[in-house]
Design a protein around this motif. Structure first.
Motif, PDB file in Angstrom:
ATOM      1  N   PHE D  97     -22.802  40.054 -36.047  1.00 43.37           N
ATOM      2  CA  PHE D  97     -23.258  39.471 -37.298  1.00 43.37           C
ATOM      3  C   PHE D  97     -24.704  39.818 -37.591  1.00 43.37           C
ATOM      4  N   MET D 101     -25.387  41.256 -41.101  1.00 38.99           N
ATOM      5  CA  MET D 101     -26.098  40.434 -42.074  1.00 38.99           C
ATOM      6  C   MET D 101     -27.599  40.684 -42.128  1.00 38.99           C
ATOM      7  N   GLN D 105     -29.646  40.307 -45.456  1.00 38.00           N
ATOM      8  CA  GLN D 105     -30.464  39.105 -45.657  1.00 38.00           C
ATOM      9  C   GLN D 105     -31.924  39.422 -45.929  1.00 38.00           C
ATOM     10  N   THR D 408     -19.659  31.036 -37.118  1.00 39.58           N
ATOM     11  CA  THR D 408     -20.137  32.216 -37.823  1.00 39.58           C
ATOM     12  C   THR D 408     -18.974  32.986 -38.421  1.00 39.58           C
ATOM     13  N   TYR D 411     -17.955  31.152 -41.457  1.00 43.85           N
ATOM     14  CA  TYR D 411     -18.951  31.131 -42.516  1.00 43.85           C
ATOM     15  C   TYR D 411     -18.996  32.464 -43.247  1.00 43.85           C
ATOM     16  N   TRP D 412     -19.006  33.547 -42.495  1.00 44.54           N
ATOM     17  CA  TRP D 412     -19.169  34.851 -43.124  1.00 44.54           C
ATOM     18  C   TRP D 412     -17.851  35.597 -43.315  1.00 44.54           C
ATOM     19  N   LYS D 415     -17.335  36.876 -46.765  1.00 43.70           N
ATOM     20  CA  LYS D 415     -18.256  37.958 -47.109  1.00 43.70           C
ATOM     21  C   LYS D 415     -17.834  39.250 -46.421  1.00 43.70           C
ATOM     22  N   GLU D 509     -27.217  37.592 -48.871  1.00 41.86           N
ATOM     23  CA  GLU D 509     -25.872  38.138 -48.693  1.00 41.86           C
ATOM     24  C   GLU D 509     -24.895  37.533 -49.695  1.00 41.86           C
ATOM     25  N   TRP D 510     -25.223  36.363 -50.229  1.00 49.92           N
ATOM     26  CA  TRP D 510     -24.325  35.750 -51.204  1.00 49.92           C
ATOM     27  C   TRP D 510     -24.576  36.250 -52.608  1.00 49.92           C
ATOM     28  N   SER D 514     -18.331  40.416 -52.437  1.00 47.91           N
ATOM     29  CA  SER D 514     -17.601  40.260 -51.173  1.00 47.91           C
ATOM     30  C   SER D 514     -16.379  41.159 -51.221  1.00 47.91           C
TER      31      SER D 514
END
Ligand code: HEA
Ligand code: HEA
Ligand code: CUA
Ligand SMILES: [Cu+2]
Lengths: 215, 262, 115, 563
Positions: D97, D101, D105, D408, D411-412, D415, D509-510, D514
């Motif tokens: 990650f 990310m 990020q 994690t 959460y991701w 994405k 990242e948001w 995605s």
């Protein structure tokens, strides 16, 4: 190792094709971080050396007396000189003196070779006398001496490996200089090779007194 | 009472109590917040809360004090453990793959079973002849490694009679889990009787030479030493289930051990 | 939050037009002479260590040898490795690395010297 | 340029560059693809090591032989430990990650050295292959425990040489990743992203990377010495030649203690991402959390001796190390308290990632607080090398880092794969995991205090009850984990498409599609505020279009040049 600086450049090209981005500062930073790892790699060995010297002061002294400090001193001078020539080659390239820069790097490589040849004779001499792990002469020595020679072979051996790697690194850099990939305005790779070579030198600066002088 | 055991347990209870309080506090606060400030109950978060210097200082300083107290309690017990009484009786402990070997001051030896007098301070010199072992007597809360090439120390007070487990707590190869033993604490009189008997039955691979006839007396008392070789002194372990099984094979790097045997 | 936004609101033009270099296009070039002087110093120090090792100073031998090695290292690092010109961050890196290495020594010897 | 503009639209999963198909993965320089390749490899080894864990629990169901011989058991726990530590937990969050990310990020297109990044993956694979080969050659899998203590590791007839070589190679993979991240964070932050506008996950990775760079070489050389010792008998660690086994332990733990913070700090970084997202509120004490990562990393270097309290180390240094050990709990505590405070007056959207985080805070606190019992001298002497320690490190490693790895993934997941999973099943699975986990590992503390030593193939009868409970717990845990992975796998194949920002996250990242396009950003964004500000935008995603970027040249290096 030569990848360090190149990647940024090419990567951005592949991706955007827009403009060439070069980050010499980042490349240098990466090289320094890499040097830290090398430093700590040897650092572990120096820590062991220090500890065992503390535990076996007499054995270490006795063993160090067997060493040929003339070869050690000569090798020190060779490495110092090669460090100078690397530094000079950078200065030369900055002044656009390509031939001089290449000459200085040739000189560095030759210094490295001479260093290794000396080392070879030194090691073969010691091995010939039966001083090697498990060897007949070492078998009869005290624990301190056994450990001294164990560390001696590991540390100088690892250092020798680094000399070889450094020579290869410099060889690549020379190739790039001759192809004008490394130039007066784009010499970070040379600088990095130099940093590596100086580190090799610095390690020897410590190995020399610790193994050859303190008896 | 045994001081060390008490100090260790107190230190443990102290640390665990504080820990439980903190844990419960944190968990309760967390769960309460999650319900109280859920999307439903609190649709508009208070964006103005982003930190508080007072709180930061509070939850740095208070934990510092708490951990210092924990350190201190831990240290107290440790000081006692290292404070070896000068006139303690001495037993040499040697760890060997995979059994314990004990040697008393009068050169009497014993394997696996450590016989001790009740109510005495006993000091141990720990050694190993091969790899690292760790001499562990859970009942007395003590443990120290047996490291080849050096001697470590340990002591405890044998408070009450009884039989306690000895375990090897440092991984030492295949039969690590069978490197067990017993501490057998006898009334002083019985102990003396036992210790003054010369061994006849010994393990074949025992570490040190058989005891000499001329034995020293225990430093803590002056009773006469008699030599009586008619009886065996090997005490049987009285665990419910004999933990010492036959090893399936001794797996040691033979090539290496030959090489090193110079 | 106030800390976070303390960096003044970014005015974009400033950011983009601010000239900054990612490349070290031949700034600081050092004269050949300086390098030779440094080299001479290093050679001199080497001969000093060799001579000092000949005299028996007892426990001082080790210390002098290491001190001289440290001085030599500083010379190499500062001049040959261009730490002299390097960005402050690289200097900090070197300090952090050496600092941690020093801690390892101190704590290891806290064991050895009290055993 | 055609190439370039295409790259802005097509997701990195679909993008076909120079190489197609499988080569497009194996030769990729894209940080996201490399991250996914890490994920595959790491999950594979995680499953293997978990299966070994289950086998160990089965063996411990009854005293004496249950399913395997002692020598097998010894190899099994060694492999379990080695795989979990070197192949799973150390690389997991940073290499998967972090890789994926971190550049997004901080608003960069890639890491600083993409080729080095790929090289590091190959090093990882090389190390893994060595570890596998060691099972079938030269006497079978190593049986030393993951600590490789001398002199046993020198004398063992098993194939310790190759296993240590594997760990050595894996160490270099870890160093290379760390080095890459440090430079990336220094050099490639988007314009306007000052250090204190950087999200907390990059902060955590920064601290971690420094440990990777400065601690890993030490274990490299230590393991190399074991290999040399086994091959040539150089005597450096061999007591029969005068070597000092305790010095080996010093060197081993000089790395391996900081390594436990390599494991946990990235996990803590993710906690700091998930909490503000689901609280819809800025994180509490941003600066303290950021700095405490560095604090943990730094103090983490100074406490290694707490693994050696009974080794025969000098009394003075035992006291010093004990004191220092306690200090490391302070920055960790600061983090925990700030996290809980973040929930205060928030508007909490309860969902699977948040649930895992709450579980983490609870379980990790138990693990950390039992660490304090181990840090105290007198109690450690009693419980060291017992199941108490095994309990402690499973709580912090599995319950801390492992649970956060699950968090994690949830959460991701939208994405990374552009798919949504079933929230309901995820929450049920998490509940089962929490129950199973505590049933499995809590008895270890009791066993440990009763005096059950670790690495025991067999045990005394008084311990059986707790062992049985623990083994049953392991089955509960397995069902929870299988449930969880099943849910994610199903989502991967059949899940609905994920929107750009399903959770309402505020970090960069948001702000990209995605799954993200190959180049991450059409234009490098400009940052105007902190990472977790919910009520106003802090990123300008198209500075060029908004007329901010007159000359069309985007600089990726940070404004505060070179820092
Ligand atoms: C992810 C990995 C990880 C983490 C984060 C930790 C964190 C800590 N560990 Fe752990 N540890 C391991 C992995 C880890 N450990 C492993 C693998 C081993 C065994 C290795 C082996 O032998 O095989 C081990 C072993 C180990 C030992 C040696 C035991 C022995 O062999 O005798 C000790 C001793 O001090 C110790 C202590 C600590 C401490 C004090 C912390 C601290 O960092 C914990 C800090 C956290 C908290 C304290 C909890 C949360 C905080 C609060 C709730 C705030 C308030 C609290 C106060 C400050 C009072 N650990
Ligand atoms: C991240 C680190 C990590 C994790 C997650 C685990 C997970 C587990 N560990 Fe681990 N353990 C260690 C790190 C870890 N361990 C370390 C470092 C040691 C020390 C080693 C040493 O002493 O040297 C150790 C030691 C250790 C011991 C002590 C051995 C001893 O001292 O005698 C035990 C005993 O029960 C144990 C058990 C388990 C169990 C039951 C799990 C369970 O959590 C596993 C749960 C498993 C599942 C939930 C499986 C579900 C999945 C599948 C079944 C996959 C299906 C298969 C495919 C699809 C291929 N471990
Ligand atoms: Cu002896 Cu374990
Ligand atoms: Cu630790």
């Amino acid at each position: 190792m030569t990848e360090h600086s190149e990647v940024m450049q090419e990567e951005t090209q592949i991706h955007s094709g827009a403009h060439v981005h070069r980050d010499d500062e980042g490349s240098k930073m990466a090289m320094w971080l890499f040097l830290f790892t090398e430093l700590l790699l040897f650092g572990g060995l120096f820590l062991l050396y220090g500890s065992y010297r503390f535990e076996y002061a007499d054995g270490f002294k006795a063993a160090a007396a067997d060493m040929n400090s003339v070869i050690g001193a000569v090798n020190t001078l060779i490495l110092l000189t090669s460090s100078l020539s690397v530094a000079l080659s950078i200065a030369a390239l900055q002044r656009k003196q390509k031939a001089l820069a290449l000459g200085m790097l040739w000189f560095t490589i030759i210094c490295g070779l001479v260093f290794l040849v000396n080392k070879y004779f030194e090691w073969s001499h010691e091995i010939g006398m039966g001083i090697y792990p498990g060897g007949p002469a070492l078998e009869n020595m005290s624990n301190g001496e056994i450990i001294y020679f164990g560390l001696y072979y590991v540390m100088t051996g690892l250092h020798g490996l680094h000399v070889i790697v450094g020579m290869i690194f410099i060889g690549f850099v020379m190739f790039f200089i001759s192809r004008d990939k490394i130039t007066a305005t784009n010499y970070q790779k040379l600088e990095n090779a130099g940093l590596y070579w100086h580190l090799v030198d610095i390690i020897w600066i410590f190995l020399f007194p610790l193994f050859y002088l303190l008896h | 009472m045994n001081q060390i055991t008490e100090l260790v347990d107190n230190s443990f209870i102290f640390t665990v109590t504080i820990s439980v309080i903190l844990l419960v506090g944190i968990t309760a606060a967390m769960i309460y917040f999650v319900f109280r400030y859920s999307e439903k109950n609190n649709p508009k978060p208070d964006q103005s809360i982003t930190g508080s210097t007072t709180l930061e200082i509070l939850w740095t300083v208070v934990p510092v004090l708490l951990v210092l107290a924990m350190f201190f309690y831990g240290y107290e017990g440790f000081r006692e453990m290292r404070n070896i009484p000068p006139n303690a009786m001495l037993v040499k402990v040697t760890g060997k793959m995979w059994f314990w070997h004990f040697e008393y001051e009068n050169k009497k030896t014993s394997d696996t079973v450590l016989v001790l007098p009740a109510g005495k301070d006993v000091r141990f010199e720990l050694q190993s002849v091969d790899v690292i072992h760790s001499f562990y007597v859970p009942a007395f809360r003590v443990k120290e490694d047996c490291v080849p090439g050096r001697t470590n120390h340990l002591w405890f007070h044998t408070s009450t009679e009884g039989v306690y487990d000895i375990e090897c707590a440092e991984y030492c190869g295949m039969n690590h889990s069978y490197m067990l033993g017993k501490v057998k604490i006898l009334p002083e009189k019985e102990f003396l009787e036992w210790v003054n008997k010369v061994d006849t039955v010994k393990k074949s691979d025992s570490v040190s030479a058989p005891p000499t006839g001329n034995v020293k007396t225990d430093s803590t008392n002056n009773s006469q030493v008699k030599t009586d070789s008619s009886k065996t002194t090997q005490v049987k372990t009285d665990s419910t289930k004999s933990p010492v099984k036959k090893p399936d094979s001794l797996k040691v790097n033979r090539k290496d051990s030959i090489k090193k045997n110079k | 939050m106030s800390e976070q936004s303390q960096t003044a609101e970014l005015t974009a033009n400033q950011t983009y037009n601010a000239e900054h270099t990612n490349t070290n296009n031949g700034e600081h070039s050092v004269s050949y002479g300086t390098y030779f002087m440094v080299w001479l110093g290093l050679v001199a120090l080497t001969s000093v260590t060799v001579t000092v090792a000949g005299i028996h100073l007892g426990s001082l031998t080790l210390i002098t040898a290491l001190l001289i090695a440290a001085v030599k290292t500083t010379l190499v690092g500062y001049h040959f490795m261009h730490l002299k010109f390097d960005n402050i961050i690289i200097k900090i890196f070197v300090m952090v690395c050496l600092g941690i290495f020093l801690c390892l020594w101190i704590l290891t010897f806290a064991d050895l010297s009290f055993r | 340029m055609a190439n370039g503009s295409l790259a802005h639209e097509v997701s990195y999963l679909k993008y076909e560059g120079k190489h197609k198909g499988i080569a497009g993965w194996l030769l990729t320089l894209d940080h996201k693809r490399i991250g996914l390749m890490y994920l595959m490899a790491i999950l594979l080894f995680f499953f293997v090591a978990m299966t070994l864990g289950i086998l160990m629990r089965l063996e411990m169901l009854t005293p004496g032989e249950t399913i395997m011989r002692p020598s097998t058991y010894n190899s099994v726990f060694t492999l379990h430990g080695v795989i979990m530590v070197f192949l799973f937990i150390i690389p997991a969050i940073p290499a998967v990650f972090g890789n994926f990310m971190l550049p997004i990020q901080i608003g960069a297109k890639d890491v600083a050295f993409p080729r080095l990044n790929l090289f590091s993956w190959y090093l990882y694979i090389a190390g893994a292959i060595l570890a596998i080969v060691s099972l079938f050659t030269g006497g079978g899998a190593a049986d030393t425990g993951w600590t490789f203590y001398v002199p046993y590791s020198i004398r063992s007839a098993q194939n310790v040489t190759m296993t240590t070589l594997a760990a050595f190679v894996l160490g270099f993979s870890s160093i290379v990743t760390g080095l890459n991240f440090v430079v990336t964070i220094h050099r490639l932050r988007a314009p306007g992203m000052t250090w204190f506008r950087m999200p907390l996950f990059p902060w955590a990775l920064y601290a971690t990377s420094w440990i990777q760079v400065l601690a890993t070489p030490i274990i490299g050389i230590t393991l190399a010495l074991i290999i040399l010792e086994r091959l040539f008998g150089i005597g450096v660690f061999d007591a029969s030649l005068g070597g000092d086994p305790i010095l080996y332990q010093h060197l081993f733990w000089i790395y391996s203690h900081p390594a436990v913070y390599i494991m946990i700090i990235p996990a803590m970084g993710v906690v700091s991402e998930i909490l503000p997202t689901f609280s819809r509120k800025d994180i509490f004490g941003y600066k303290q959390i950021a700095i405490s990562s560095l604090g943990i990393a730094l103090i983490g270097y100074l406490v290694w001796g707490h693994h050696m309290f009974v080794s025969g180390m000098s009394d003075a240094s035992r006291v010093v190390f004990s004191l220092l050990t306690f200090l490391v709990a302070i920055p960790t505590g600061v983090k925990i308290f700030n996290w809980v405070a973040t929930l205060y007056k928030a508007s909490i959207k309860f969902s699977a990632p948040l649930y895992y985080v709450l579980a983490f805070i609870f379980i990790f606190s138990i693990g950390g607080l039992t660490g304090l019992v181990l840090g105290a001298l007198s109690t450690d002497i009693h419980v060291t090398d017992t199941y108490f320690v095994v309990g402690h490190f499973h709580y912090v490693m599995f319950g801390g880092m492992g649970i956060m790895f699950f968090a994690t993934m949830h959460y991701w997941f939208p994405k990374v794969f552009g798919k949504m999973y079933s929230e309901k099943i995820a929450i049920i699975a998490c509940t089962v995991i929490i129950i199973g986990f505590n049933m499995l590992y809590f008895p270890f503390f009791i066993l440990g205090y009763m005096g059950m030593p670790r690495r025991y193939y067999d045990y005394l009868p008084q311990f059986q009850g707790w062992h049985v409970l623990s083994t049953v717990g392991s089955w509960v845990l397995v069902s929870g984990i299988v449930f969880m992975f099943g849910n994610l796998l199903y989502a991967l194949l059949k899940g609905p498409k994920a929107p750009m920002n399903p959770w309402g996250g505020t970090t960069l990242e948001w702000k990209v599609p995605s799954p993200p396009p190959l180049e991450n950003f059409e234009e490098i964004p400009v940052v105007t505020g902190g990472p977790y500000v919910h009520d106003k935008p802090t990123y300008i995603m198209h500075p060029g279009k908004e007329g901010l970027n007159g000359n069309g040249v985007v600089k990726t290096a940070n404004q505060e040049n070179a820092i």
